[in-house]
Design a protein around this motif. Structure first.
Motif, PDB file in Angstrom:
ATOM      1  N   GLY A   1      23.179 -18.101  12.368  1.00 31.21           N
ATOM      2  CA  GLY A   1      23.726 -18.764  13.547  1.00 31.21           C
ATOM      3  C   GLY A   1      23.509 -20.268  13.499  1.00 31.21           C
ATOM      4  O   GLY A   1      23.200 -20.842  12.442  1.00 31.21           O
ATOM      5  N   PRO A   2      23.646 -20.935  14.645  1.00 26.24           N
ATOM      6  CA  PRO A   2      23.494 -22.399  14.695  1.00 26.24           C
ATOM      7  C   PRO A   2      22.150 -22.895  14.169  1.00 26.24           C
ATOM      8  O   PRO A   2      22.056 -24.008  13.665  1.00 26.24           O
ATOM      9  CB  PRO A   2      23.652 -22.711  16.186  1.00 26.24           C
ATOM     10  CG  PRO A   2      24.500 -21.597  16.704  1.00 26.24           C
ATOM     11  CD  PRO A   2      24.075 -20.380  15.939  1.00 26.24           C
ATOM     12  N   GLN A   3      21.118 -22.081  14.307  1.00 26.77           N
ATOM     13  CA  GLN A   3      19.796 -22.436  13.781  1.00 26.77           C
ATOM     14  C   GLN A   3      19.375 -21.414  12.729  1.00 26.77           C
ATOM     15  O   GLN A   3      18.246 -20.955  12.695  1.00 26.77           O
ATOM     16  CB  GLN A   3      18.781 -22.503  14.933  1.00 26.77           C
ATOM     17  CG  GLN A   3      19.125 -23.545  15.990  1.00 26.77           C
ATOM     18  CD  GLN A   3      18.188 -23.520  17.175  1.00 26.77           C
ATOM     19  OE1 GLN A   3      17.319 -22.664  17.289  1.00 26.77           O
ATOM     20  NE2 GLN A   3      18.353 -24.479  18.071  1.00 26.77           N
ATOM     21  N   GLY A   4      20.320 -21.054  11.876  1.00 28.34           N
ATOM     22  CA  GLY A   4      20.150 -19.947  10.942  1.00 28.34           C
ATOM     23  C   GLY A   4      18.885 -19.999  10.109  1.00 28.34           C
ATOM     24  O   GLY A   4      18.589 -21.011   9.472  1.00 28.34           O
ATOM     25  N   ALA A   5      18.145 -18.890  10.104  1.00 27.01           N
ATOM     26  CA  ALA A   5      16.937 -18.801   9.280  1.00 27.01           C
ATOM     27  C   ALA A   5      17.289 -18.812   7.799  1.00 27.01           C
ATOM     28  O   ALA A   5      16.491 -19.245   6.960  1.00 27.01           O
ATOM     29  CB  ALA A   5      16.169 -17.527   9.632  1.00 27.01           C
ATOM     30  N   VAL A   6      18.485 -18.333   7.461  1.00 21.66           N
ATOM     31  CA  VAL A   6      18.951 -18.351   6.066  1.00 21.66           C
ATOM     32  C   VAL A   6      19.840 -19.559   5.821  1.00 21.66           C
ATOM     33  O   VAL A   6      19.710 -20.271   4.828  1.00 21.66           O
ATOM     34  CB  VAL A   6      19.710 -17.047   5.743  1.00 21.66           C
ATOM     35  CG1 VAL A   6      20.245 -17.082   4.308  1.00 21.66           C
ATOM     36  CG2 VAL A   6      18.807 -15.842   5.939  1.00 21.66           C
ATOM     37  N   GLY A   7      20.748 -19.797   6.726  1.00 24.20           N
ATOM     38  CA  GLY A   7      21.705 -20.901   6.655  1.00 24.20           C
ATOM     39  C   GLY A   7      22.712 -20.699   7.765  1.00 24.20           C
ATOM     40  O   GLY A   7      22.776 -19.620   8.357  1.00 24.20           O
TER      41      GLY A   7
END
Length: 337
Positions: free
Chosen positions: A117-123
């Motif tokens: 998502g917007p603060q993606g842990a992966v991207g």
């Protein structure tokens, strides 16, 4: 354990079923969690971020299209182990962006929006889409949900089981296996109906429950199921009230408050991952039976505790087997105590 009839690899579809299934007309464009995705052909290389999507693809007979997996709460179902053993596990939890794109995927299937998502842990989705790698989010985690509020997101409306059927149907269309998708959804709906029928055998109408997922430490507030998420749907479908009223997916609530609610049942997650101490369900049980607050709860004193795989508490194919397990357990408890 997931019942074989729910998600066993679909076989015996028959020529008539295959003939009735219209093939995908490429290019295919679908709207997915606010982002249009276009496929010129069925992907041949897929990376999954989340066990729910992984096992959904396996159930659709698409294991040979998966080149990397990640984010596991439980061991893979036994029927998929031979297939899964051939596929690289990029990470037990979230993989790195580099690890995912390094597999040269034509699709990344994602269980939880906070991963991309917007603060993606992966991207972020934008990072993937800039590389022309579509990211398909399971609708169950993005529709009617704000994943920027709360540690695991907040439900804006109660979880709908139709979102799982939608995920199955859309993945089946993307990979041009619509007959398999329809067959799988029919099996899931039949399983749900059976669970509801089993639950009706319980005569009492004032049943309540608490669902304990995990805890960062054993002596602090636990992560429990909010009242609009997947576990709440499972409970309400079976006629049981969730004692937690937060809209957050997995809020933390103090044991004093939970003990005061005194639920009829306790449902605790069993996990194979070990990120937190309470991922071990045996440690959960030991805590419940020894802590001066929790050991006096009626559910603990009378051993009305149900052990459920963590993935059954997530929007996944295992949710349906979890419903069957819950319904059977609840109908079998002695509620006269």
């Amino acid at each position: 354990m997931l019942l074989p009839r729910v998600v066993t690899l679909i076989t015996g579809l028959g020529l008539s079923a295959l003939a009735q299934a219209a093939p995908t007309d490429y290019p295919l464009t679908i709207e997915n969690c606010g982002s249009p995705l276009t496929f010129q052909q069925a992907p041949t290389r897929t990376v999954t971020i989340g066990q729910a999507g992984t096992e959904m693809l396996y159930a659709l007979g698409l294991g040979d299209k998966v080149v990397g997996t990640s984010l596991w709460f439980n061991d893979v179902l036994a029927e998929y182990k031979p297939q899964n053993d051939k596929i690289e596990r990029l990470a037990d939890n979230e993989p790195s962006f580099e690890a995912v794109i390094g597999k040269r995927p034509q699709l990344v299937a994602v269980e939880l929006e906070w991963m991309v998502g917007p603060q993606g842990a992966v991207g972020t989705r934008e990072q993937f889409h800039e590389l022309k790698i579509p990211t398909y989010l399971l609708p169950s985690d993005c529709e009617a949900k704000d994943n920027l509020v709360g540690s695991d997101g907040t439900r804006l409306a109660p979880f709908r089981i139709d979102s799982i059927y939608k995920g199955v149907s859309q993945l089946a269309a993307i990979f041009d296996v619509q007959a398999r998708g329809a067959q799988l959804n029919d099996q899931l709906k039949a399983s749900l109906a059976q669970s509801i029928a089993t639950a009706k055998r319980t005569q009492r109408k004032d049943l309540s429950a608490l669902v304990w997922f995990s805890s960062a430490e054993m002596d602090i507030e636990p992560f429990v199921a909010g009242h609009k998420g997947v576990p709440d749907f499972m409970l309400s479908t079976l006629g049981v009230r969730n004692v937690v009223e937060s809209d957050e997916e997995w809020p933390t609530v103090g044991w004093e408050t939970l003990a005061k609610a005194n639920p009829t049942f306790l449902v605790i997650a069993r996990m194979d991952r070990r990120r937190f101490p309470a991922d071990d369900y045996q440690k959960k049980l030991a805590f419940l039976r020894s802590d001066p607050v929790t050991r006096n709860m009626d559910a603990v004193k009378h051993n009305r505790i149900i052990i459920l795989d963590a993935m059954a508490m997530q929007a996944s194919l295992r949710t349906f087997a979890g419903l069957e397990q819950l319904a059977t357990a609840i109908s079998g408890f002695d509620l006269s105590q």
